[in-house]
Scaffold this motif. Structure first.
Motif, short mmCIF file in Angstrom:
data_model
loop_
_atom_site.label_atom_id
_atom_site.label_comp_id
_atom_site.label_asym_id
_atom_site.label_seq_id
_atom_site.Cartn_x
_atom_site.Cartn_y
_atom_site.Cartn_z
N ARG A 57 7.43 62.39 24.29
CA ARG A 57 8.86 62.10 24.39
C ARG A 57 9.11 60.76 25.09
O ARG A 57 8.51 60.45 26.12
N THR A 58 10.03 59.96 24.52
CA THR A 58 10.42 58.67 25.10
C THR A 58 11.78 58.80 25.79
O THR A 58 12.45 59.83 25.67
N PRO A 59 12.24 57.75 26.52
CA PRO A 59 13.57 57.80 27.14
C PRO A 59 14.71 58.01 26.15
O PRO A 59 15.77 58.52 26.52
N SER A 60 14.50 57.63 24.88
CA SER A 60 15.54 57.83 23.87
C SER A 60 15.40 59.17 23.16
O SER A 60 16.01 59.40 22.12
N ASP A 61 14.58 60.06 23.71
CA ASP A 61 14.36 61.40 23.16
C ASP A 61 13.69 61.37 21.79
O ASP A 61 13.93 62.26 20.96
N ALA A 62 12.88 60.35 21.56
CA ALA A 62 12.06 60.31 20.35
C ALA A 62 10.70 60.92 20.64
O ALA A 62 10.20 60.83 21.77
N LEU A 63 10.10 61.53 19.63
CA LEU A 63 8.73 62.02 19.73
C LEU A 63 7.84 61.01 19.02
O LEU A 63 8.02 60.73 17.83
N VAL A 64 6.88 60.46 19.75
CA VAL A 64 6.08 59.36 19.23
C VAL A 64 4.60 59.60 19.49
O VAL A 64 4.22 60.54 20.18
N GLY A 65 3.78 58.71 18.93
CA GLY A 65 2.36 58.77 19.19
C GLY A 65 1.56 59.32 18.02
O GLY A 65 2.11 59.57 16.94
N PRO A 66 0.26 59.52 18.21
CA PRO A 66 -0.64 59.91 17.12
C PRO A 66 -0.24 61.20 16.41
O PRO A 66 -0.38 61.30 15.19
N VAL A 67 0.24 62.19 17.15
CA VAL A 67 0.63 63.46 16.52
C VAL A 67 1.79 63.24 15.55
O VAL A 67 1.78 63.74 14.42
N ALA A 68 2.79 62.48 15.99
CA ALA A 68 3.94 62.20 15.13
C ALA A 68 3.53 61.37 13.92
O ALA A 68 3.94 61.65 12.79
N VAL A 69 2.72 60.35 14.15
CA VAL A 69 2.28 59.48 13.06
C VAL A 69 1.51 60.26 12.01
O VAL A 69 1.74 60.12 10.80
N GLN A 70 0.59 61.10 12.46
CA GLN A 70 -0.23 61.88 11.53
C GLN A 70 0.61 62.81 10.68
O GLN A 70 0.38 62.98 9.48
N SER A 71 1.62 63.42 11.28
CA SER A 71 2.46 64.36 10.53
C SER A 71 3.33 63.64 9.50
O SER A 71 3.69 64.21 8.47
N LEU A 72 3.65 62.38 9.75
CA LEU A 72 4.51 61.63 8.84
C LEU A 72 3.74 61.02 7.67
O LEU A 72 4.29 60.83 6.59
N ARG A 73 2.47 60.73 7.87
CA ARG A 73 1.70 60.01 6.85
C ARG A 73 1.48 60.80 5.56
O ARG A 73 1.20 60.21 4.52
N SER A 74 1.61 62.11 5.62
CA SER A 74 1.39 62.91 4.42
C SER A 74 2.68 63.24 3.67
O SER A 74 2.66 63.95 2.67
N LEU A 75 3.81 62.70 4.14
CA LEU A 75 5.11 63.05 3.56
C LEU A 75 5.60 62.02 2.56
O LEU A 75 5.22 60.84 2.61
N HIS A 76 6.48 62.48 1.65
CA HIS A 76 7.09 61.61 0.64
C HIS A 76 8.58 61.93 0.61
O HIS A 76 8.99 62.98 0.12
N LEU A 77 9.38 61.02 1.16
CA LEU A 77 10.81 61.26 1.33
C LEU A 77 11.63 60.37 0.40
O LEU A 77 11.22 59.26 0.05
N ASP A 78 12.80 60.87 0.01
CA ASP A 78 13.67 60.09 -0.86
C ASP A 78 14.34 58.94 -0.10
O ASP A 78 14.42 57.82 -0.59
#
Length: 265
Positions: A148-169
């Motif tokens: 978690r960052t000060p702007s309430d974002a979730l970041v880092g390797p776990v977030a990146v890995q979960s996003l890399r397999s997705l295909h969004l419109d």
């Protein structure tokens, strides 16, 4: 308490929390609304705070400074509402979209409640909280993991890995700043990597940025201007910014506001 003492208290509170509200200061200092506003005027004239609707925020000038969610949530309220309304019009039922962290994207999340059958991926705790309260029974909300960052974002390797397999419109991206050359930027290096993964997961990128973001440059670039299919900003965006963005992005959409921002102060 003398005026300079009150102003010192106000400044310390603004720097500690990122933002102060007039109503809270009236209670804290035991003075009138008018007195607090005069103190804020003095601090703003010295460049120590930035006046916003109902209060003031601390001044941040460094490329690595990152205000918290609460501090940013009281800035440019009308502009964010207008931008969110226009951006929501780009979303069609049955689509899969990504929403980054930020107060403008959080405002967008609130504007999506009437749209059915959405799958929404976000790395924002605040955005996820809004989406979970939706009245749409057929909505799927995916919150990435991460730090978690000060702007309430979730970041880092776990977030990146979960996003890399997705295909969004569509991917809706909130940014700290935008400028010719640096592009769309953030003050958080780790958040930049995560946002980049979100951008790459989408077929189209829609950047949501009010006029104050133009000319602001964070330490790390998320995307070049030309990577944006659409930029949605408000009607106070300067003409030079409009020209530059129109030359680089797919489409520049200007959201009309109900009143100039100066009317709020």
């Amino acid at each position: 308490m003398l005026a300079r003492q009150r102003q010192a208290v106000i400044l310390e509170e603004a720097r500690r929390t990122g933002a102060v509200r007039v109503s809270d200061l009236v209670d804290q200092l035991g003075v009138s609304d008018m007195t607090v506003r005069r103190d804020l005027d003095v601090l703003a004239s010295r460049g120590l705070v930035e006046k916003v609707y109902g209060g003031a925020t601390s001044v941040s000038s460094h490329s690595t400074d990152e205000p918290g969610f609460e501090a940013k949530s009281v800035r440019q309220l009308e502009q964010k509402e207008a931008i969110a309304s226009v951006a929501a019009g780009l979303v069609r039922p049955g689509t899969a979209i990504g929403i980054s962290a930020g107060t403008t994207t959080w405002t967008l999340a609130r504007a999506l409640d009437a749209i059915p059958s959405l799958t929404i991926v976000t790395n924002s705790i605040q955005v996820a909280d809004v989406l979970r309260a939706s009245t749409q029974p057929d909505r799927t909300v995916v919150l990435t993991g991460g730090v978690r960052t000060p702007s309430d974002a979730l970041v880092g390797p776990v977030a990146v890995q979960s996003l890399r397999s997705l295909h969004l419109d569509l991917v809706f991206l909130g940014v700290h700043g935008m400028a010719d050359g640096p592009g769309f930027t953030t003050p958080n290096l780790t958040e930049s990597e995560t946002d980049r993964a979100l951008v790459e997961a989408g077929r189209r990128l829609v950047v949501l940025a009010d006029h104050t973001k133009w000319g602001t440059v964070g330490i790390s670039t998320i995307a070049e201007l030309a990577e944006a299919s659409v930029v949605v900003s408000d009607d106070e965006l300067p003409q030079d910014a409009r020209r530059t963005l129109s030359e680089h992005v797919g489409e520049l959409m200007i959201a009309p506001t109900a009143a100039p921002s100066g009317a709020d102060e």
